[in-house]
Design an enzyme around this catalytic site. Structure first.
Site, short mmCIF file in Angstrom:
data_model
loop_
_atom_site.label_atom_id
_atom_site.label_comp_id
_atom_site.label_asym_id
_atom_site.label_seq_id
_atom_site.Cartn_x
_atom_site.Cartn_y
_atom_site.Cartn_z
N HIS A 170 0.84 -1.20 0.00
CA HIS A 170 0.00 0.00 0.00
C HIS A 170 0.87 1.25 0.00
O HIS A 170 1.67 1.46 0.90
CB HIS A 170 -0.92 -0.01 1.22
CG HIS A 170 -1.97 -1.08 1.13
ND1 HIS A 170 -2.44 -1.76 2.22
CD2 HIS A 170 -2.63 -1.57 0.05
CE1 HIS A 170 -3.36 -2.63 1.81
NE2 HIS A 170 -3.49 -2.54 0.51
N ARG A 172 0.73 4.48 0.49
CA ARG A 172 0.83 5.59 1.44
C ARG A 172 1.46 5.20 2.76
O ARG A 172 1.65 6.05 3.63
CB ARG A 172 -0.56 6.16 1.69
CG ARG A 172 -1.56 5.17 2.26
CD ARG A 172 -2.95 5.78 2.19
NE ARG A 172 -4.00 4.85 2.62
CZ ARG A 172 -5.29 5.14 2.55
NH1 ARG A 172 -5.68 6.30 2.08
NH2 ARG A 172 -6.19 4.28 2.95
N GLU A 173 1.79 3.92 2.92
CA GLU A 173 2.29 3.44 4.21
C GLU A 173 3.81 3.60 4.27
O GLU A 173 4.58 2.64 4.28
CB GLU A 173 1.82 2.00 4.43
CG GLU A 173 0.28 1.96 4.44
CD GLU A 173 -0.34 0.57 4.36
OE1 GLU A 173 0.42 -0.43 4.37
OE2 GLU A 173 -1.58 0.49 4.28
N ARG A 228 -3.25 4.69 -2.29
CA ARG A 228 -3.08 3.37 -1.66
C ARG A 228 -2.74 2.25 -2.66
O ARG A 228 -1.91 1.39 -2.39
CB ARG A 228 -4.40 3.01 -0.95
CG ARG A 228 -4.55 1.56 -0.51
CD ARG A 228 -5.92 1.39 0.15
NE ARG A 228 -6.32 0.00 0.33
CZ ARG A 228 -6.23 -0.66 1.48
NH1 ARG A 228 -5.72 -0.08 2.54
NH2 ARG A 228 -6.65 -1.90 1.57
N ASN A 249 -3.27 -5.89 -2.07
CA ASN A 249 -3.54 -6.83 -0.98
C ASN A 249 -4.97 -7.35 -0.98
O ASN A 249 -5.45 -7.88 0.02
CB ASN A 249 -3.19 -6.19 0.37
CG ASN A 249 -2.85 -7.25 1.41
OD1 ASN A 249 -2.31 -8.31 1.06
ND2 ASN A 249 -3.18 -6.99 2.67
N HIS A 301 2.61 -3.48 7.00
CA HIS A 301 1.69 -2.39 6.69
C HIS A 301 1.72 -1.36 7.81
O HIS A 301 2.39 -1.53 8.81
CB HIS A 301 0.25 -2.93 6.58
CG HIS A 301 0.00 -3.77 5.38
ND1 HIS A 301 -0.72 -3.35 4.30
CD2 HIS A 301 0.38 -5.04 5.10
CE1 HIS A 301 -0.78 -4.31 3.40
NE2 HIS A 301 -0.12 -5.35 3.85
N SER A 302 0.94 -0.29 7.62
CA SER A 302 0.63 0.60 8.72
C SER A 302 -0.80 1.09 8.48
O SER A 302 -1.28 1.03 7.35
CB SER A 302 1.59 1.79 8.78
OG SER A 302 1.31 2.72 7.76
N TYR A 303 -1.55 1.60 9.46
CA TYR A 303 -1.14 1.78 10.83
C TYR A 303 -2.11 1.07 11.73
O TYR A 303 -3.08 0.50 11.23
CB TYR A 303 -1.12 3.30 11.16
CG TYR A 303 -2.46 3.98 11.07
CD1 TYR A 303 -3.23 4.20 12.23
CD2 TYR A 303 -3.00 4.38 9.85
CE1 TYR A 303 -4.46 4.83 12.16
CE2 TYR A 303 -4.25 5.00 9.78
CZ TYR A 303 -4.96 5.22 10.94
OH TYR A 303 -6.19 5.82 10.85
N GLU A 375 0.90 -4.30 11.37
CA GLU A 375 0.45 -2.92 11.17
C GLU A 375 1.29 -2.08 12.13
O GLU A 375 1.19 -2.24 13.35
CB GLU A 375 -1.04 -2.76 11.50
CG GLU A 375 -1.98 -3.57 10.61
CD GLU A 375 -2.26 -2.92 9.26
OE1 GLU A 375 -1.79 -1.79 9.03
OE2 GLU A 375 -2.94 -3.56 8.45
ZN LIG Z 1 -1.83 -1.59 4.19
#
Ligand SMILES: [Zn+2]
Length: 417
Positions: A170, A172-173, A228, A249, A301-303, A375
């Site tokens: 993703h 933006r992570e 994303r 994902n 990943h986050s968050y 995360e």
């Molecule tokens: Zn993610």
């Protein structure tokens, strides 16, 4: 005067539109909503384009001024997590400290991440190798590091269990790739001094893929910070506007197409037209199928600060849930021991929400490897816009969790538990 200002604003708007420049987030806010009943989630989804996080009754949403108005009108009041998204993004773009050879004081561009990987491989040929797994839809390379003693002696070792850690499905992570670069750097620098590290590199093959979605990552730097998905062109919508992106994902084949993924190309959880329709997931999965002794995996990943395991596509517990729980809780304790941060642990579907077509389900379901999703920080104060000062502490705290997974991978075959 007002007319002049209005004319100028129009000119600026036209200029930024025609040059395809950055999407602005002026007036955007992030709110935390609390659901009174589960059905409200659907209503929120119909009113809001950008949902940042869902966990139980808690939903974080990033709202344009119009969406704020629409939510208020529908009777929702939220706790404001970020008052001015546009200002925070601008601050993080301009206000970074110089690098001083430290890779973890600000967020790196794709080219900088790849250069750092190249440098690690060039300077440590007896421990590291860099190679290309495949290419993205815009033809950018997806690179991996292979960390093991004497990587050039065998294409893959048939007596060394394999661990794959990857980040940035993703876009933006941004906090996710640095944790793998940090891991690589630290494993190499402590090979001579830390007996555990030496054992892991002598006896395991550790593969790191810091950026699975390079096109999306570049796009978050050049154009839209909160993007994303990947950059697949999906055709045009009813208003003639182009639609882009598949949620990588949700594009894996195991349980593909089920709950928690969307068939709508405009959705942020769009699963694509078929399993592995995207080159990013296709090449990554094909490469992972070629690893004869794949035993463990983390998709970073986050968050939200979570340690998650299968299943995502169903709320049923997975086989060997007790093993996942033991390893998951050990990693949780390892993280807590560094900076006192709490990461909750549990299966994906029951800890956050149903999500079908995810990587972790595929790695466990198809390859039978112990597979986790992390995360990372934080729990919502900044969300995807985690300040650069928190890069290093986040890297430091997940480092021993990765070591814990290596330890477990070496200790025994968990299927015998
Ligand atoms: Zn993610």
């Amino acid at each position: 005067m007002i007319r002049v200002a209005g004319f100028l604003a129009l000119l600026i708007a036209l200029w930024s539109f025609s040059s395809g420049q950055q999407v602005h987030y002026d007036g955007y806010q992030v709110w935390r909503l609390t659901l009174e009943k589960p059905a409200q989630l659907e209503e929120i989804q119909s009113l809001v384009r950008d949902i940042w996080m869902v966990r139980g009754k808690t939903v974080d949403v990033c709202l344009s001024p119009e969406e704020q108005w629409a939510l208020r009108k529908a009777g929702y009041t939220g706790e404001v997590l970020i008052k001015d998204v546009g200002a925070l993004i601008r601050q993080q773009q301009t206000d970074f400290t110089p690098q001083d050879g430290n890779l973890f004081t600000r967020y790196l561009t794709l080219d900088e991440i790849y250069a750092a990987m190249r440098q690690l491989a060039d300077q440590n040929p007896r421990l590291v190798q860099m190679f290309e797994i495949g290419r993205s839809i815009e033809n950018r390379p997806i690179y991996a590091l292979r960390l093991t003693k004497d990587p050039r002696r065998a294409r893959v070792y048939r007596d060394r269990p394999q661990v794959v850690l990857n980040a940035m499905q993703h876009a933006r992570e941004w906090i996710t790739p640095p944790t793998l670069l940090y891991l690589a750097q630290r494993l190499i620098s402590e090979y001579q001094t830390d007996m555990r590290v030496r054992e892991y590199l002598d006896r395991l093959e550790i593969y790191l893929v810091p950026v699975v979605n390079p096109d999306g990552y570049v796009y978050t730097h050049t154009t839209q910070r909160l993007w994303r998905k990947n950059r697949r062109y999906n055709g045009r919508n009813a208003w003639g506007q182009p639609i882009y992106g598949v949620d990588l994902n949700r594009n894996w084949s195991y349980g593909w197409g089920g709950a928690g993924s969307s068939g709508n190309p405009s959705s942020d959880t769009y699963r694509g037209t078929a399993p592995f329709s995207e080159p990013e997931t296709y090449y990554l999965s094909r490469w992972m199928l070629s690893l004869p002794l794949l035993r463990a995996h983390v998709d970073v990943h986050s968050y939200s600060q979570l340690i998650l395991w299968p299943w995502g596509f169903t709320a049923d517990l997975p086989p060997f849930n007790a093993v996942f729980e033991r390893v998951g809780l050990a990693m949780q304790a390892a993280i807590f021991s560094v900076h006192g941060q709490n990461y909750a642990a549990g299966p994906i579907a029951t800890t956050i929400y149903l999500a079908s077509g995810g990587m972790t389900d595929w790695v466990f379901g198809v390859r039978g490897a112990l597979s986790f999703t992390y995360e990372l920080r934080d729990t919502g104060q900044y969300g995807f816009l985690l300040p650069p000062e928190q890069i290093l502490p986040t890297c430091e705290e997940v480092y021993p969790a990765f070591l814990e997974l290596f330890r477990w991978t070496l200790r025994r075959d968990w299927r015998e538990e």
